[in-house]
Design an enzyme around this catalytic site. Structure first.
Site, PDB file in Angstrom:
ATOM      1  N   LEU A  66       0.834  -1.200   0.000  1.00 29.87           N
ATOM      2  CA  LEU A  66       0.000   0.000   0.000  1.00 29.87           C
ATOM      3  C   LEU A  66       0.872   1.255   0.000  1.00 29.87           C
ATOM      4  CD1 LEU A  66      -2.654  -1.224   2.597  1.00 29.87           C
ATOM      5  CD2 LEU A  66      -2.798  -1.297   0.106  1.00 29.87           C
ATOM      6  N   THR A  95       6.034   1.038   2.914  1.00 29.31           N
ATOM      7  CA  THR A  95       7.079   1.805   3.601  1.00 29.31           C
ATOM      8  C   THR A  95       6.438   2.674   4.673  1.00 29.31           C
ATOM      9  OG1 THR A  95       8.443   1.842   1.608  1.00 29.31           O
ATOM     10  CG2 THR A  95       8.975   3.430   3.338  1.00 29.31           C
ATOM     11  N   LYS A 170      14.735   0.703   5.195  1.00 32.52           N
ATOM     12  CA  LYS A 170      14.095   1.199   3.973  1.00 32.52           C
ATOM     13  C   LYS A 170      14.110   2.731   3.942  1.00 32.52           C
ATOM     14  CE  LYS A 170      11.862   0.809   0.090  1.00 32.52           C
ATOM     15  NZ  LYS A 170      10.570   0.137  -0.047  1.00 32.52           N
ATOM     16  N   LYS A 239       6.720  11.548   0.826  1.00 31.56           N
ATOM     17  CA  LYS A 239       6.217  10.912   2.046  1.00 31.56           C
ATOM     18  C   LYS A 239       7.328  10.216   2.815  1.00 31.56           C
ATOM     19  CE  LYS A 239       4.883   6.839   1.940  1.00 31.56           C
ATOM     20  NZ  LYS A 239       5.426   5.481   2.265  1.00 31.56           N
TER      21      LYS A 239
END
Length: 293
Positions: A66, A95, A170, A239
């Site tokens: 997502l 993430t 990540k 983001k």
């Protein structure tokens, strides 16, 4: 060996992972809110579910792909968790921040659902070929049970330990990617302002010691000035950098380069380029000191 796997979220990476699982012989159920994204996978042998909940209840393992934390809250805790069988392994490739990852694992514990926080490195083509690199956090038993699925998705699979570590990795890597891409955009702008042709500058870069697979990938977008289909959307880059800044602030850690890069992507989003690849910053004017936070 786990045979029934559901993939929820069919963007570039999710759809690619579904293809890799089909190629490995799994029974794959897919769901995406935009139903048309499932059509090509159904033609390739997947089964489309009418809802995330129905996709999840059929599965031994669920791959969640997502956009962000609110999407995970809405899909996982709003629809899915109530329909997953105890013992189901959830491979969450979204993430998110390390703190959110730890909180999600805690929230799921009472349901018996075992969340594996799964950092995926690669692009949609690598996902479809089962050539991602996967770094996983979560309990060892869940990792062992899901290893066959992970191996079908990636050429490298590593267990990092406790919840939060894969998310930290990540964000660290995406922070570097965001800064490098913004730096490449600035180098390109400087060369063009000095009268150099963009194609020439990028050609020389890609034949030099500065070349890397990551920069080469973004440079090709910049060379063609075509930013769709995006491998990494500008909105998602913004983001992720903002998540990194939030986590760094909690540790009292200044990240000035990250902050400047985040502003570059914010400018691109504000210019209507949210769904273009993050390399589009090469073609979006940026006013120094501009802040879109």
């Amino acid at each position: 060996m786990t045979k029934q796997v559901s993939v929820i979220g069919l963007g570039g990476m999710g759809a690619g992972m579904a293809r890799a699982l089909l190629a490995a012989g799994y029974d794959v159920t897919v769901f995406n809110r935009t139903r048309k994204r499932a059509d090509a996978l159904v033609a390739a042998g997947a089964t489309a579910a009418p809802s995330a909940a129905e996709a999840g209840e059929r599965a031994d393992a669920v791959v969640l792909s997502l956009a962000d934390e609110p999407a995970v809250d809405e899909v996982l805790f709003g629809e899915l968790v109530w329909r997953l069988r105890p013992g189901t392994v959830l491979l969450d490739t979204t993430t998110v921040s390390p703190s959110y990852a730890r909180g999600t694992a805690t929230r799921l514990a009472a349901s018996g659902v075992r969340r594996l926080e799964t950092c995926v490195l690669g692009n949609p083509d690598m996902a479809a070929a089962g050539k991602l690199r996967l770094f996983v956090s979560g309990e060892q038993a869940a990792y062992d049970d899901a290893h066959d699925v992970l191996a079908a998705l990636g050429q490298e699979v590593r267990h990092l330990g406790a919840a939060g570590r894969a998310s930290a990795l990540k964000l660290s890597l995406n922070l570097l990617l965001g800064i490098q891409t913004a730096g490449l955009a600035e180098a390109t702008a400087f060369a063009e302002a000095a009268g150099l042709d963009r194609e020439l500058m990028l050609e020389i870069l890609l034949g030099s010691g500065w070349r890397s697979p990551v920069l080469g990938f973004r440079a090709e977008y910049m060379r063609r000035r075509v930013y769709r289909p995006a491998a990494f959307r500008t909105a998602l880059m913004r983001k992720d950098l903002e998540l990194a800044l939030e986590q760094a602030e909690a540790h009292g850690l200044p990240l000035p380069l990250c902050r400047q890069a985040a502003e570059r992507y914010a400018t691109a989003v504000a210019a209507g380029r949210a769904d273009d690849d993050a390399a589009v910053v090469a073609d979006v004017p940026h006013e120094a000191g501009e802040d879109h936070s």
